[in-house]
Design a protein around this motif. Structure first.
Motif, PDB file in Angstrom:
ATOM      1  N   PRO A 108       0.829  -1.206   0.000  1.00 31.49           N
ATOM      2  CA  PRO A 108       0.000   0.000   0.000  1.00 31.49           C
ATOM      3  C   PRO A 108       0.865   1.259   0.000  1.00 31.49           C
ATOM      4  CG  PRO A 108       0.106  -0.912   2.202  1.00 31.49           C
ATOM      5  CD  PRO A 108       0.798  -1.899   1.316  1.00 31.49           C
ATOM      6  N   TYR A 109       0.303   2.324  -0.563  1.00 30.01           N
ATOM      7  CA  TYR A 109       1.017   3.593  -0.649  1.00 30.01           C
ATOM      8  C   TYR A 109       0.103   4.685  -0.121  1.00 30.01           C
ATOM      9  CZ  TYR A 109       3.895   7.342  -2.605  1.00 30.01           C
ATOM     10  OH  TYR A 109       4.712   8.443  -2.757  1.00 30.01           O
ATOM     11  N   SER A 110       0.630   5.524   0.780  1.00 29.13           N
ATOM     12  CA  SER A 110      -0.215   6.573   1.361  1.00 29.13           C
ATOM     13  C   SER A 110       0.575   7.854   1.568  1.00 29.13           C
ATOM     14  CB  SER A 110      -0.810   6.104   2.698  1.00 29.13           C
ATOM     15  OG  SER A 110       0.211   5.859   3.647  1.00 29.13           O
ATOM     16  N   LEU A 111      -0.130   8.965   1.483  1.00 30.62           N
ATOM     17  CA  LEU A 111       0.445  10.293   1.683  1.00 30.62           C
ATOM     18  C   LEU A 111      -0.444  11.062   2.656  1.00 30.62           C
ATOM     19  CD1 LEU A 111       1.098  11.167  -2.089  1.00 30.62           C
ATOM     20  CD2 LEU A 111       2.791  10.345  -0.443  1.00 30.62           C
ATOM     21  N   ASN A 112       0.197  11.759   3.601  1.00 30.00           N
ATOM     22  CA  ASN A 112      -0.576  12.634   4.493  1.00 30.00           C
ATOM     23  C   ASN A 112       0.022  14.036   4.574  1.00 30.00           C
ATOM     24  OD1 ASN A 112       1.677  12.357   6.115  1.00 30.00           O
ATOM     25  ND2 ASN A 112       0.691  10.990   7.590  1.00 30.00           N
ATOM     26  N   TRP A 113       1.204  14.227   3.944  1.00 31.02           N
ATOM     27  CA  TRP A 113       1.863  15.528   3.813  1.00 31.02           C
ATOM     28  C   TRP A 113       2.260  16.170   5.142  1.00 31.02           C
ATOM     29  CZ3 TRP A 113      -2.667  14.734   0.688  1.00 31.02           C
ATOM     30  CH2 TRP A 113      -2.348  14.259  -0.586  1.00 31.02           C
ATOM     31  N   GLN A 124      -5.599  18.891 -19.253  1.00 30.77           N
ATOM     32  CA  GLN A 124      -5.453  18.862 -17.810  1.00 30.77           C
ATOM     33  C   GLN A 124      -4.038  19.244 -17.358  1.00 30.77           C
ATOM     34  OE1 GLN A 124      -7.918  17.863 -15.316  1.00 30.77           O
ATOM     35  NE2 GLN A 124      -6.341  18.883 -14.086  1.00 30.77           N
ATOM     36  N   ILE A 125      -3.980  20.084 -16.330  1.00 26.04           N
ATOM     37  CA  ILE A 125      -2.725  20.448 -15.679  1.00 26.04           C
ATOM     38  C   ILE A 125      -2.718  19.840 -14.279  1.00 26.04           C
ATOM     39  CG2 ILE A 125      -1.255  22.351 -14.904  1.00 26.04           C
ATOM     40  CD1 ILE A 125      -1.641  22.211 -17.930  1.00 26.04           C
ATOM     41  N   ASN A 126      -1.572  19.321 -13.868  1.00 26.69           N
ATOM     42  CA  ASN A 126      -1.389  18.738 -12.537  1.00 26.69           C
ATOM     43  C   ASN A 126      -2.359  17.592 -12.238  1.00 26.69           C
ATOM     44  OD1 ASN A 126       0.841  20.261 -11.756  1.00 26.69           O
ATOM     45  ND2 ASN A 126      -0.416  21.914 -10.908  1.00 26.69           N
ATOM     46  N   ALA A 127      -2.497  16.677 -13.207  1.00 31.55           N
ATOM     47  CA  ALA A 127      -3.133  15.390 -12.918  1.00 31.55           C
ATOM     48  C   ALA A 127      -2.040  14.524 -12.309  1.00 31.55           C
ATOM     49  CB  ALA A 127      -3.697  14.756 -14.181  1.00 31.55           C
ATOM     50  N   LEU A 128      -1.819  14.718 -11.012  1.00 33.11           N
ATOM     51  CA  LEU A 128      -0.714  14.066 -10.301  1.00 33.11           C
ATOM     52  C   LEU A 128      -1.015  12.589 -10.096  1.00 33.11           C
ATOM     53  CD1 LEU A 128      -0.314  16.843  -7.592  1.00 33.11           C
ATOM     54  CD2 LEU A 128       1.190  16.485  -9.558  1.00 33.11           C
ATOM     55  N   GLY A 129       0.037  11.758 -10.113  1.00 30.27           N
ATOM     56  CA  GLY A 129      -0.186  10.335  -9.914  1.00 30.27           C
ATOM     57  C   GLY A 129       1.068   9.585  -9.527  1.00 30.27           C
ATOM     58  N   VAL A 130       0.901   8.284  -9.289  1.00 31.50           N
ATOM     59  CA  VAL A 130       2.000   7.347  -9.043  1.00 31.50           C
ATOM     60  C   VAL A 130       1.754   6.130  -9.923  1.00 31.50           C
ATOM     61  CG1 VAL A 130       2.463   8.112  -6.683  1.00 31.50           C
ATOM     62  CG2 VAL A 130       0.773   6.292  -7.090  1.00 31.50           C
ATOM     63  N   GLY A 131       2.845   5.425 -10.250  1.00 28.05           N
ATOM     64  CA  GLY A 131       2.715   4.203 -11.025  1.00 28.05           C
ATOM     65  C   GLY A 131       2.386   3.028 -10.116  1.00 28.05           C
ATOM     66  N   VAL A 132       1.435   2.191 -10.536  1.00 26.93           N
ATOM     67  CA  VAL A 132       1.040   1.017  -9.757  1.00 26.93           C
ATOM     68  C   VAL A 132       0.937  -0.193 -10.672  1.00 26.93           C
ATOM     69  CG1 VAL A 132      -0.160   2.319  -7.956  1.00 26.93           C
ATOM     70  CG2 VAL A 132      -1.423   1.610  -9.988  1.00 26.93           C
ATOM     71  N   ASP A 153      -6.321  16.306   2.140  1.00 25.52           N
ATOM     72  CA  ASP A 153      -5.815  15.919   3.447  1.00 25.52           C
ATOM     73  C   ASP A 153      -5.037  14.600   3.400  1.00 25.52           C
ATOM     74  OD1 ASP A 153      -5.878  16.067   6.488  1.00 25.52           O
ATOM     75  OD2 ASP A 153      -6.890  14.144   6.151  1.00 25.52           O
ATOM     76  N   SER A 154      -5.341  13.734   2.432  1.00 28.19           N
ATOM     77  CA  SER A 154      -4.669  12.442   2.356  1.00 28.19           C
ATOM     78  C   SER A 154      -4.875  11.831   0.978  1.00 28.19           C
ATOM     79  CB  SER A 154      -5.210  11.479   3.429  1.00 28.19           C
ATOM     80  OG  SER A 154      -6.595  11.220   3.195  1.00 28.19           O
ATOM     81  N   PHE A 155      -4.042  10.830   0.681  1.00 27.70           N
ATOM     82  CA  PHE A 155      -4.167  10.055  -0.563  1.00 27.70           C
ATOM     83  C   PHE A 155      -3.608   8.665  -0.295  1.00 27.70           C
ATOM     84  CE2 PHE A 155      -2.089   8.247  -4.308  1.00 27.70           C
ATOM     85  CZ  PHE A 155      -3.158   8.179  -5.189  1.00 27.70           C
ATOM     86  N   SER A 156      -4.240   7.638  -0.885  1.00 31.06           N
ATOM     87  CA  SER A 156      -3.725   6.286  -0.711  1.00 31.06           C
ATOM     88  C   SER A 156      -4.172   5.373  -1.847  1.00 31.06           C
ATOM     89  CB  SER A 156      -4.185   5.688   0.631  1.00 31.06           C
ATOM     90  OG  SER A 156      -5.586   5.492   0.632  1.00 31.06           O
ATOM     91  N   VAL A 157      -3.350   4.337  -2.069  1.00 32.01           N
ATOM     92  CA  VAL A 157      -3.707   3.226  -2.951  1.00 32.01           C
ATOM     93  C   VAL A 157      -3.446   1.962  -2.154  1.00 32.01           C
ATOM     94  CG1 VAL A 157      -3.361   2.090  -5.181  1.00 32.01           C
ATOM     95  CG2 VAL A 157      -2.916   4.546  -4.954  1.00 32.01           C
TER      96      VAL A 157
END
Length: 481
Positions: A187-192, A270-278, A445-449
């Motif tokens: 799992p991958y998570s961000l809370n900054w 689209q500008i800043n369609a931020l992502g990660v590779g999974v 506030d958060s992001f996760s996969v």
């Protein structure tokens, strides 16, 4: 062989003169030079020879026995008569051909003659230079052998320490990072609350995202790209706030992923369609929480939205967003799949009910991707202010939209067939067809996969019954957005 007397010191008026005999051998150019000393033959003298080896260093080693000497005294010269043992080899004369130490070019007495083979006396030569007269008695004969030799020793030591940090080539056009940095482990998570690395915000703080979906037709209204090689990345519109709890604010632009430019306007921009590779399969969820999305700053209901996305690119993705509506906002699930349908096909959508005052609410969005069933599906869930988890449900009861298997299979993001294919998951914002300014500062506030059920694993209790309530909705049967 003759003996010669030499003056040991320069006497002053009224002083006596001390003479000591010295024994020399006849000069033989082919022989090894020798010198007979009546001083201390046990010492080793060093001298420089300018004869056989002009550039060498001469080393003189005494091979004679150690004569018996008495310790010199400093008695007054006028009261002490020096005594010495007189050799039987005769007395020296002042004949020019004699071996008495003179300045003759042919004698062997240490001089400055360039052809002389006798070592030049060094500062440590046995001839004393003190002004007092000493009395000493020496017996025996000392023979000094001078050997000229050249010894060269060269030692070279080189130590070099180099530290280099290799910067990988950027994975264009999706990232300024290297292609090997795009994929993340689940799992991958961000809370900054900390710097997560990856793509940087306006202040150089890491957002944790590793790629952006590049637009086909970036709008002039969205300005000149920060990096023309990665046209979808605008760090000036990103701001990480690391104090706990930590947030990422994304300032919206007019660009959007929705629709092909040939059938609409201001699209695929689209500008800043931020992502990660999974590299995800089975059943997994892409989630985020938005804090007080303030749609009120942007007039009209013209496609302003923010949320999560999963897929391959701007023409092949699923998204779950909070969308501005006439009476506030609503949650929308949508799929665009041009990979296996004509570009003129209208993307499929499911809209949830409207709710008021989104600018005062915390909204959690959960996009569920399910490849454990055929065909593969996506579903949408949301939660408002920590309330009950709600399912996006279409009129007629549909709660899912079909997606092609290619969404799960992924793409070759680095043009290297040896590396695995990956898909992408992330967040985005837009104020779409509203005025360019003011933009909407969407706060995440958060992001996760996270994986919910791997492929081949049995579903949890009650999951089969719940799935029976889902109706897979084919993209070709849904009404336009």
């Amino acid at each position: 062989m003759v003996t010669a007397a030499y003056q040991r010191s320069q006497p002053g008026p009224g002083s006596s003169v001390l003479f000591l005999p010295m024994l020399f051998s006849a000069w033989d150019p082919a022989a090894t030079p020798t010198r007979t000393s009546t001083a201390n033959p046990s010492a080793t003298a060093s001298a420089t020879s300018t004869a056989r080896t002009p550039t060498g260093t001469a080393t003189m080693t005494s091979t004679a026995g150690t004569p018996t000497t008495t310790t010199p005294t400093t008695t007054t010269p006028t009261t002490t008569t020096p005594t010495t043992t007189t050799p039987t080899t005769g007395t020296a004369t002042t004949s020019p051909t004699g071996e008495t130490p003179t300045t003759s070019p042919t004698d062997e007495t240490p001089t400055t003659s360039p052809t002389d083979e006798t070592p030049t006396t060094s500062p440590t030569d046995e001839t004393p230079t003190e002004t007092t007269t000493a009395t000493e008695t020496a017996t025996g004969t000392a023979t000094a052998t001078v050997t000229a030799s050249v010894t060269a020793t060269a030692t070279a030591t080189a130590t070099a320490t180099a530290t280099a940090t290799a910067t990988p080539n950027p994975c264009l056009p999706i990232s300024t990072l290297g292609c090997g940095q795009i994929q993340v482990a689940l799992p991958y998570s961000l809370n900054w609350s900390v710097d997560h690395g990856g793509l940087r915000d306006a202040n150089g703080v890491g957002t944790g995202f590793t790629m952006v979906d590049p637009p086909t037709s970036r709008l002039a209204a969205d300005g000149t790209p920060f990096n023309a090689a990665v046209p979808g990345y605008e760090p000036s519109r990103l701001s990480v706030s690391t104090p706990t709890p930590g947030t990422l604010t994304v300032l919206s632009t007019k660009g959007i992923q929705f629709r092909d430019p040939s059938v609409s306007t201001n699209t695929n921009s689209q500008i800043n369609a931020l992502g990660v590779g999974v590299a995800a399969s089975g059943r997994f969820r892409v989630s985020t929480t938005l804090i007080n999305p303030n749609f009120a700053v942007s007039t009209g209901s013209l496609g302003q939205q923010a949320g999560v996305w999963f897929g391959l690119n701007e023409d092949n993705y699923a998204k779950l967003v909070v969308l501005k509506s006439t009476n506030g906002a609503q949650v929308q699930l949508a799929v665009e799949r041009y990979i296996d349908t004509p570009a003129t096909t209208t993307p499929a959508t499911i809209n949830g009910p409207e709710f008021s005052s989104p600018e005062t609410r915390t909204i959690t969005l959960i996009l569920e991707v399910d490849s454990t069933v055929t065909p593969n599906l996506v579903r949408g869930f949301y939660q408002i202010d920590g309330g009950a988890l709600q399912t996006i449900t279409a009129t007629g009861g549909a709660t899912s939209i079909v997606i092609p298997a290619a969404f799960i299979a992924g793409v070759n993001h680095d043009n290297n067939p040896a590396t695995p294919q990956i898909s992408f998951a992330g967040i985005f914002t837009t104020h779409r067809n509203a005025a360019q300014t003011p933009a909407i500062p969407f706060v995440f506030d958060s992001f996760s996969v996270a994986l919910v059920q791997p492929v081949g694993a049995a579903p949890a209790n009650g999951q089969l019954a719940a799935r029976a309530l889902f109706e897979a909705v084919d993209i070709r049967r849904l009404r336009p957005m």
